[in-house]
Write a protein that holds these residues in place. Structure first.
Motif, mmCIF file in Angstrom:
data_model
loop_
_atom_site.group_PDB
_atom_site.id
_atom_site.type_symbol
_atom_site.label_atom_id
_atom_site.label_comp_id
_atom_site.label_asym_id
_atom_site.label_seq_id
_atom_site.Cartn_x
_atom_site.Cartn_y
_atom_site.Cartn_z
ATOM 1 N N ALA A 105 -5.609 -5.222 -3.650
ATOM 2 C CA ALA A 105 -4.760 -4.416 -2.776
ATOM 3 C C ALA A 105 -3.619 -5.225 -2.163
ATOM 4 O O ALA A 105 -3.116 -4.885 -1.094
ATOM 5 C CB ALA A 105 -5.566 -3.695 -1.692
ATOM 6 N N ARG A 106 -3.222 -6.296 -2.864
ATOM 7 C CA ARG A 106 -1.970 -6.967 -2.490
ATOM 8 C C ARG A 106 -0.813 -6.200 -3.118
ATOM 9 O O ARG A 106 -0.934 -5.679 -4.239
ATOM 10 C CB ARG A 106 -1.965 -8.419 -2.991
ATOM 11 N N ILE A 107 0.308 -6.189 -2.415
ATOM 12 C CA ILE A 107 1.469 -5.443 -2.893
ATOM 13 C C ILE A 107 2.079 -6.191 -4.079
ATOM 14 O O ILE A 107 2.444 -7.365 -3.956
ATOM 15 C CB ILE A 107 2.523 -5.298 -1.777
ATOM 16 N N THR A 108 2.203 -5.528 -5.222
ATOM 17 C CA THR A 108 2.828 -6.156 -6.392
ATOM 18 C C THR A 108 4.280 -5.702 -6.561
ATOM 19 O O THR A 108 5.070 -6.395 -7.202
ATOM 20 C CB THR A 108 2.029 -5.851 -7.667
ATOM 21 N N SER A 109 4.616 -4.551 -6.006
ATOM 22 C CA SER A 109 6.026 -4.138 -5.993
ATOM 23 C C SER A 109 6.251 -3.171 -4.856
ATOM 24 O O SER A 109 5.346 -2.429 -4.453
ATOM 25 C CB SER A 109 6.438 -3.489 -7.321
#
Lengths: 123, 123
Positions: free
Chosen positions: B106-110
């Motif tokens: 759930a880390r932001i990739t875009s």
């Protein structure tokens, strides 16, 4: 590039067509080689024929649509809207956030709809 | 894939960090090789260092944020929110629609932010 006003008008036409038009009316707003991903995470439909088929469920029900918010950036729009579908037996309300890109003639070149089944309200 | 609950929690963390955190706090929510396009149509920033630099304007102002609506689909979220920025001399309110994708943690990739300067309200 389509102007912000052109893009806003295209979104208005789209919601009017989803609300009161046929699947052919909606598909006519798309570019020939457009893509449609509804909901996001499913296999995209490619091309106007597949897109018209996707919207064919429209032809059997009564829909009303309402724009809740709209943001235009570059050749793209993101908008939150409400669609109320009367199937004759029940009323289904859903409020997706859609993202669209547009070509120079403000035809839809891609549509991605963000919603999940749990967002549906059935009455 | 991150669950819908994980994605909703990540959006909440993001808005809290934009509201009350530092640029480093916000950047820590992104994956190492994430991209950021804000507003849509501008050259994307690539990588967490460039992303932290993008948010460094946060460190000089007071922001408050409020989630207006959120839709989760697949590994993605689209959300409409309000950001009120107090620069000390004026208050700037803007209500973008952001689209984010997330990795398995759930880390932001875009991140892509849909808004235009005309959406800003200065008081």
């Amino acid at each position: 590039m389509a102007s912000p006003d052109d893009i806003r008008a295209a979104v208005t036409r789209y919601l009017a067509a989803v609300g009161g038009g046929t699947s052919a009316d909606v598909a006519a707003l798309y570019a020939d080689d457009a893509t449609l991903e509804d909901p996001v995470g499913t296999e995209p439909k490619v091309g106007r024929e597949a897109i018209e088929k996707f919207y064919s469920a429209l032809d059997a029900v009564q829909n009303t649509t309402e724009l809740l918010s709209l943001r235009v950036a570059g050749n793209s729009a993101a908008f939150h809207f409400r669609v109320v579908t009367d199937t004759g037996e029940q009323t289904v309300t859903i409020e997706p956030i859609d993202v669209m890109t547009f070509d120079d003639q403000a035809r839809i070149t891609s549509m991605r709809a963000f919603w999940s089944p749990e967002d549906m309200v059935v009455a």
